[in-house]
Design a protein around this motif. Structure first.
Motif, PDB file in Angstrom:
ATOM      1  N   VAL A 196      49.990 -47.105  42.210  1.00  0.00           N
ATOM      2  CA  VAL A 196      49.264 -47.114  40.933  1.00  0.00           C
ATOM      3  C   VAL A 196      49.163 -48.528  40.384  1.00  0.00           C
ATOM      4  CG1 VAL A 196      49.318 -46.324  38.529  1.00  0.00           C
ATOM      5  CG2 VAL A 196      49.810 -44.715  40.373  1.00  0.00           C
ATOM      6  N   ILE A 197      50.274 -49.247  40.336  1.00  0.00           N
ATOM      7  CA  ILE A 197      50.243 -50.571  39.705  1.00  0.00           C
ATOM      8  C   ILE A 197      49.509 -51.585  40.584  1.00  0.00           C
ATOM      9  CG2 ILE A 197      52.393 -50.080  38.501  1.00  0.00           C
ATOM     10  CD1 ILE A 197      53.819 -51.979  40.398  1.00  0.00           C
ATOM     11  N   ASN A 198      49.427 -51.347  41.896  1.00  0.00           N
ATOM     12  CA  ASN A 198      48.674 -52.265  42.746  1.00  0.00           C
ATOM     13  C   ASN A 198      47.194 -51.945  42.771  1.00  0.00           C
ATOM     14  OD1 ASN A 198      50.393 -54.306  44.431  1.00  0.00           O
ATOM     15  ND2 ASN A 198      51.623 -52.441  44.352  1.00  0.00           N
ATOM     16  N   THR A 199      46.836 -50.767  42.282  1.00  0.00           N
ATOM     17  CA  THR A 199      45.427 -50.370  42.280  1.00  0.00           C
ATOM     18  C   THR A 199      44.721 -50.787  41.012  1.00  0.00           C
ATOM     19  OG1 THR A 199      45.986 -48.460  43.647  1.00  0.00           O
ATOM     20  CG2 THR A 199      43.872 -48.398  42.521  1.00  0.00           C
ATOM     21  N   ILE A 200      45.427 -50.777  39.888  1.00  0.00           N
ATOM     22  CA  ILE A 200      44.790 -51.056  38.601  1.00  0.00           C
ATOM     23  C   ILE A 200      44.402 -52.526  38.522  1.00  0.00           C
ATOM     24  CG2 ILE A 200      45.148 -51.142  36.102  1.00  0.00           C
ATOM     25  CD1 ILE A 200      46.923 -48.707  36.368  1.00  0.00           C
ATOM     26  N   ARG A 201      43.114 -52.774  38.273  1.00  0.00           N
ATOM     27  CA  ARG A 201      42.590 -54.122  38.130  1.00  0.00           C
ATOM     28  C   ARG A 201      41.849 -54.316  36.813  1.00  0.00           C
ATOM     29  NH1 ARG A 201      45.726 -55.070  41.293  1.00  0.00           N
ATOM     30  NH2 ARG A 201      45.565 -55.938  43.386  1.00  0.00           N
ATOM     31  N   ARG A 202      41.558 -53.225  36.119  1.00  0.00           N
ATOM     32  CA  ARG A 202      40.817 -53.306  34.860  1.00  0.00           C
ATOM     33  C   ARG A 202      41.440 -52.356  33.846  1.00  0.00           C
ATOM     34  NH1 ARG A 202      37.372 -52.477  38.850  1.00  0.00           N
ATOM     35  NH2 ARG A 202      37.091 -50.304  38.223  1.00  0.00           N
ATOM     36  N   GLU A 203      41.229 -52.676  32.581  1.00  0.00           N
ATOM     37  CA  GLU A 203      41.808 -51.856  31.524  1.00  0.00           C
ATOM     38  C   GLU A 203      41.257 -50.435  31.553  1.00  0.00           C
ATOM     39  OE1 GLU A 203      41.266 -53.461  27.667  1.00  0.00           O
ATOM     40  OE2 GLU A 203      41.967 -51.669  26.617  1.00  0.00           O
ATOM     41  N   ASP A 204      39.971 -50.280  31.859  1.00  0.00           N
ATOM     42  CA  ASP A 204      39.382 -48.949  31.832  1.00  0.00           C
ATOM     43  C   ASP A 204      39.945 -48.044  32.920  1.00  0.00           C
ATOM     44  OD1 ASP A 204      38.035 -50.728  33.636  1.00  0.00           O
ATOM     45  OD2 ASP A 204      36.530 -49.158  33.928  1.00  0.00           O
ATOM     46  N   GLN A 205      40.550 -48.610  33.963  1.00  0.00           N
ATOM     47  CA  GLN A 205      41.168 -47.779  34.984  1.00  0.00           C
ATOM     48  C   GLN A 205      42.343 -46.991  34.424  1.00  0.00           C
ATOM     49  OE1 GLN A 205      41.445 -51.087  38.030  1.00  0.00           O
ATOM     50  NE2 GLN A 205      41.055 -49.370  39.411  1.00  0.00           N
ATOM     51  N   ILE A 206      43.109 -47.609  33.536  1.00  0.00           N
ATOM     52  CA  ILE A 206      44.241 -46.908  32.929  1.00  0.00           C
ATOM     53  C   ILE A 206      43.755 -45.667  32.201  1.00  0.00           C
ATOM     54  CG2 ILE A 206      46.121 -47.108  31.256  1.00  0.00           C
ATOM     55  CD1 ILE A 206      46.250 -50.069  31.853  1.00  0.00           C
ATOM     56  N   ARG A 207      42.685 -45.809  31.440  1.00  0.00           N
ATOM     57  CA  ARG A 207      42.145 -44.663  30.702  1.00  0.00           C
ATOM     58  C   ARG A 207      41.557 -43.622  31.651  1.00  0.00           C
ATOM     59  NH1 ARG A 207      41.493 -45.710  25.155  1.00  0.00           N
ATOM     60  NH2 ARG A 207      41.972 -47.864  24.570  1.00  0.00           N
ATOM     61  N   ARG A 208      40.920 -44.061  32.722  1.00  0.00           N
ATOM     62  CA  ARG A 208      40.345 -43.100  33.662  1.00  0.00           C
ATOM     63  C   ARG A 208      41.429 -42.290  34.347  1.00  0.00           C
ATOM     64  NH1 ARG A 208      36.686 -47.217  35.336  1.00  0.00           N
ATOM     65  NH2 ARG A 208      37.790 -47.429  37.299  1.00  0.00           N
ATOM     66  N   TYR A 209      42.496 -42.938  34.767  1.00  0.00           N
ATOM     67  CA  TYR A 209      43.595 -42.208  35.390  1.00  0.00           C
ATOM     68  C   TYR A 209      44.200 -41.195  34.415  1.00  0.00           C
ATOM     69  CZ  TYR A 209      43.592 -45.566  39.265  1.00  0.00           C
ATOM     70  OH  TYR A 209      43.250 -46.324  40.350  1.00  0.00           O
ATOM     71  N   TRP A 210      44.401 -41.626  33.169  1.00  0.00           N
ATOM     72  CA  TRP A 210      44.991 -40.728  32.180  1.00  0.00           C
ATOM     73  C   TRP A 210      44.051 -39.569  31.875  1.00  0.00           C
ATOM     74  CZ3 TRP A 210      48.939 -38.562  30.308  1.00  0.00           C
ATOM     75  CH2 TRP A 210      48.914 -37.933  29.074  1.00  0.00           C
ATOM     76  N   ASN A 211      42.773 -39.823  31.736  1.00  0.00           N
ATOM     77  CA  ASN A 211      41.818 -38.754  31.460  1.00  0.00           C
ATOM     78  C   ASN A 211      41.776 -37.745  32.610  1.00  0.00           C
ATOM     79  OD1 ASN A 211      41.111 -39.884  28.982  1.00  0.00           O
ATOM     80  ND2 ASN A 211      39.394 -41.021  29.824  1.00  0.00           N
ATOM     81  N   LEU A 212      41.897 -38.230  33.837  1.00  0.00           N
ATOM     82  CA  LEU A 212      41.918 -37.309  34.968  1.00  0.00           C
ATOM     83  C   LEU A 212      43.198 -36.474  34.963  1.00  0.00           C
ATOM     84  CD1 LEU A 212      40.375 -36.363  37.437  1.00  0.00           C
ATOM     85  CD2 LEU A 212      41.535 -38.145  38.774  1.00  0.00           C
TER      86      LEU A 212
END
Length: 541
Positions: A196-212
């Protein structure tokens, strides 16, 4: 044409795969655009498709259809992870509660209590991890393990479990297969965190993962409502012949606490209605799991939210609601929940099962059996206090804390508490930075409350080895960890993915961010790649 491909991969390596790539500037390189315009990209995709088709046909001619199909799916997953690891995380999040479970019979000499079980995401994590290793072997600047404050506690705990299990195998108390599978489970959860931490490159990814994750919870909640109508205890879908409501309750308790924290921290009325609705929606199946350990988890986590949000008017409203609920549970709670809790002290006296007395009050046979197993675990722990009996070397006990104590001794139990304390410190650090942010502050506060809740849940369940609880937990832990770079991105527009030890000073603004040694060494290499890419671009027609 080969020069264009080389230039593309050189630019892709720097702009798309480097840990120091800007979260705002991760766009397609000019070389990529030229390759697309020249039609080479389409030829590559067509060639890849034909290779997959030919490979599947070859496998189908030698193997049965199901095996060939499984091999084709595995190959697709490997390729997806190699080129777009983010999609693999999406699959992993969906599979946490929506994947089937497969049993492989019993394993003798273990404390498992039933047969070995595997689930789809176990295979998925294996494929994703293998693909990630291949990707790191090709692009060595990615870094397999990003330095975090959790690395050392993870290594200590894995080392303690491995040594205790090997010692148990030598003494004949542990089957090497069973012990290895359970130790591998812990490694699997840590791999999820690093993915997870190696995949996230943008702030919006955090929100997308949480929304999923929320979407997955809603789907599971809708499925559980059909179980409520049937009158049975609610459990997660696809659990096979032996459902575990206590496991599902731990998962729901963790998400309920995070959703409620986001409700407390939300400033927009739409967000408040959304998270309040999600909290109430998930509370319904949580109550009908009839899991007292899950009820305890929620009750233990709510005070953490009260402490962190003590200046919010919503906190006082929450406190008043809890007092009202405690005073009149028959009015606000379903009858089945009230009877389940009251059964702890109101079970009629039976001769077939032992009922212990606590402070002069007779308790039910299930709680009595747990207390008896706790006492037995402590008695046997004294006999082997250093390394314990090895993972799965003692008989089954439905409590993570006492199980860790008796199976891994003081060494493993100390490493386990060390790991939990570091996770709590990580959550507190992120909460202090984002206490004024409606999303990241709520996510950090909810994670802290969920961690405390799961700790109390582990008194009556093997919480920290249960797949359906730990995979969502470590995914959220990765999201919380990566929030440290949100302020950096907002302030500079260029996220600086440096070592965790430099983040606190950088956030306070005490000094300018200092590059790590490997960043300094990478600068000449990056400059050489830039020069080579320019030369190739200028020389190509």
């Amino acid at each position: 044409m080969p020069e264009e491909l080389l230039a593309y991969f050189a630019s892709w390596r720097e702009t798309s795969l480097s840990p120091n790539a800007s979260l705002e500037t991760r766009r397609e390189s000019p070389c990529m655009e030229r390759i697309k315009e020249s039609g080479v990209f389409g030829l590559l995709l067509a060639g890849l498709f034909l290779a997959l088709l030919g490979g599947s046909s070859f496998l189908a001619s030698w193997l049965d259809v199901q095996t060939a199909l499984a091999g084709g799916v595995a190959l697709v997953v490997v390729l997806v992870v190699f080129f777009k690891t983010e999609y693999a995380i999406y699959l992993l999040i969906l599979s946490t509660l929506l994947s089937p479970e497969f049993g492989f019979g019993s394993t003798g000499g273990s404390s498992m209590g039933r047969g070995v079980t595997f689930r789809f995401e176990d295979v998925l994590v294996l494929l994703v991890g293998a693909s990630w290793l291949i990707k790191n072997a090709i692009f060595k600047d990615l870094g397999i393990l990003r330095r975090t404050s959790l690395n050392n506690p993870m290594w200590f705990y894995i080392f303690a479990c491995t040594v205790a299990t090997l010692w148990g195998v030598v003494q004949g108390r542990v089957g090497w297969m069973t012990g290895s599978l359970f130790v591998a489970k812990y490694v699997q959860y840590f791999v999820i965190f690093f993915l997870v931490i190696n995949t996230i490159r943008r702030e919006d990814q955090i929100r997308r993962y949480w929304n999923l994750m929320l979407a997955t919870a809603v789907i599971v909640g809708l499925v559980s409502f059909s179980q409520i109508a049937s009158g049975q205890r609610v459990s997660a879908p696809f659990e096979g012949a032996q459902p575990e409501p206590n496991t599902f309750g731990g998962y729901l308790a963790f998400l309920v606490l995070i959703c409620f924290a986001l409700f407390l921290y939300a400033r927009d009325w739409k967000a408040r209605l959304l998270y309040l609705g999600l909290t109430g929606f998930l509370m319904v199946p949580l109550m009908y799991t009839l899991s007292r350990s899950s009820y305890l988890a929620v009750l233990a986590g709510v005070p953490i939210l009260l402490i962190l949000q003590r200046k919010n008017i919503m906190t006082y409203a929450l406190l008043g609601g809890l007092l009202l609920l405690a005073a009149f549970p028959q009015v606000f709670l379903p009858r089945a929940v009230v009877e389940r809790v009251a059964f702890t002290w109101s079970q009629p006296k039976t001769r077939s099962a032992h009922q212990a007395e606590v402070m002069g009050q007779r308790i039910d046979s299930s709680t009595s059996a747990r207390l008896a197993s706790f006492s037995e675990a402590i008695s046997d722990f004294v006999k082997k206090p250093i390394l314990g009996y090895g993972v799965t070397g003692w008989h089954f006990i439905d409590s993570q804390l006492f199980r860790t104590l008796v199976e891994t001794g003081l060494v493993g139990f100390g490493a386990f508490i060390f790991l939990l304390s570091r996770i709590f410190q990580l959550g507190m650090d992120r909460w202090r930075r984002f206490r004024g942010d409606p999303f990241y502050g709520g996510l950090s506060a909810g994670f802290l409350a969920g961690l405390v809740g799961l700790f109390f849940h582990s008194f009556g369940s093997n919480t920290f080895i249960i797949v359906r609880v730990m995979e969502p937990f470590w995914i959220v832990a990765g999201l919380v960890f990566m929030t440290a770079w949100v302020n950096v991105e907002r302030r500079t527009g260029k996220p600086i993915l440096a070592r965790d030890s430099n983040l606190r000073a950088r956030q306070r603004g005490d000094h300018a961010p200092q590059p790590s040694p490997w960043q300094t060494l990478a600068q000449p290499v990056a400059a050489g790649n830039q020069t080579r890419r320019l030369n190739l671009s200028s020389s190509s027609p």
